[in-house]
Design an enzyme around this catalytic site. Structure first.
Site: not given
Ligand SMILES: *Cc1c(COP(=O)(O)O)cnc(C)c1O
Length: 393
Positions: A109, A56, A206, A181
């Protein structure tokens, strides 16, 4: 120069493949081992080998990913998490206390908006949203208690482009931390820290992972950002360990493997999306094509300055809800699924899928909009799939 050199002066491609990836010194294994272990033997009480004690708190496979990610974003600290939202939650906890205010783009998001609305607001944090591209509106929306300005560019699903440097200047004048982000662009296409942002977050699920087989998230930043007299990176490090939303070693290993081809994949994602967008402009079944690589896109010039190329995400607006639904349910190659950024093409109906949680809010998406995550299949096949489907709706 050590073979795991992560120095920022190497080319992006070199860092993607080598940063944090030193070969195993005991066996010579080219690929650093996957350390599927929760704990580490101590040479006497407190005698840690290479600093590892318990997974952890730290694991060599996670370190390898964190070093690779930090290098790619030009950050000196990197933290990897079980998911993008776990990364975001940890970062926000590290910054906010009750009474603080968060200003977000009105097109972030949906899950990010849901996280703050349902987790942080009940703890006494204020949240408001603004059109991030309108700098006067951003200036007006900042309050004395604004601690975080949070933006996404290109945004989801309408691919709006925000000037990161301009927003950072406004936010910094007010003493707020600027978070980008960078999931849609990936560090290969856009470098928010170099443009003036303080922190980058990712859903590595992603483009970074890139193969739709592993969930993950990351926080990347430089040391020296003070929050209430403490270093923000140290606070994130403490919460990562003290709360435990960490990525497991296997997830970290898979993510690292994906990242090694990020630059090659992103070039092709951008090329395929550009070709598709150009093939769709002016189509009679479409009201609009949202892709920043099109000269008529309102953010085109800004995106051209701020990004290496325009990425693999595009959205189309049909003339009504029924055609949009019909389209989303009848493509052949584009598979109907949540998520994006994998090598396979996906189609999504935002108003009931990714953005279902923000229906009835300022973040609501038109029911005539369909989002496409353009994968790495043959561009001609992808274009034919979309055109054939449009002919049928
Ligand atoms: C998918 C996504 C998230 C969240 O991420 P997870 O891995 O699904 O928790 C945050 N920001 C954007 C732009 C995303 O496409």
């Amino acid at each position: 120069m050590s073979p795991d050199q992560s120095a920022h002066d190497f080319d992006f491609a070199t860092r993607a493949i080598r940063a944090g990836q030193a070969f195993d010194p005991t066996t010579g294994a080219v690929i650093p081992p996957l350390y599927l272990t929760t704990t580490f033997v101590q040479d006497g009480i407190g005698g840690f080998r290479s600093g590892y004690e318990y997974t952890r708190g730290g694991n060599p496979t996670r370190t390898s990913l964190e070093t690779q990610l930090a290098s790619l974003e030009g950050a000196d600290r990197g933290f990897s998490f079980a998911s993008g939202l776990a990364a975001e939650d940890t970062l926000l906890r590290a910054i906010l206390t009750p009474g603080d205010h968060v200003l977000m783009g009105n097109d972030v998001y949906g899950g990010t908006h849901r996280l703050v609305t349902w987790v942080h607001v009940p703890w006494g944090v204020g949240l408001s949203t603004v059109e991030m591209g309108e700098l006067d509106a951003v200036r007006a929306a900042i309050r004395p208690e604004t601690r975080v300005v949070w933006l996404e560019t290109p945004s989801n699903p309408l691919m709006k482009i925000t000037d990161i440097a301009a927003v950072a200047e406004i936010a910094h004048a007010a003493g707020a931390v600027v978070v980008v982000d960078n999931t849609f662009a990936s560090p290969y296409l856009q470098q928010p820290l170099a443009l003036g942002a303080d922190v980058v977050v990712h859903s590595t699920t992603k483009y970074l992972g890139g193969h739709s087989d592993v969930l993950g998230g990351a926080v990347l930043l430089n040391s020296g950002i003070e929050v209430r007299g403490e270093d923000l990176a140290d606070r994130v490090a403490f919460l990562q360990f003290g709360v435990g939303p960490v990525s497991g070693p296997l997830d970290a290993w898979l993510t690292t493997r994906g990242i090694k081809t990020l630059h090659v994949r992103m070039d092709r994602h951008s090329a395929n999306a550009q070709a598709l967008a150009e093939a769709l402009v002016g189509h009679p079944k479409l009201a609009r094509v949202y892709y920043p690589g099109l000269p008529e896109h309102p953010g085109h010039e800004l995106a051209a300055r701020q990004m290496r190329s325009f990425g693999g995400m595009l959205s189309i607006e049909l003339h009504d809800e029924a055609s949009a639904r019909g389209f989303a349910e009848s493509t052949q190659l584009f598979q109907l699924a949540e998520s994006l950024g994998g090598i396979e093409s996906l189609v999504c109906y935002p108003s009931e899928m990714t953005h279902a949680s923000v229906r009835g809010t300022a973040l609501e998406v038109s029911p005539a909009v369909v989002r496409l995550s353009v994968g790495l299949e043959g561009a001609d096949d992808l274009i034919a799939d979309v055109l054939d489907t449009l002919a049928r709706v």
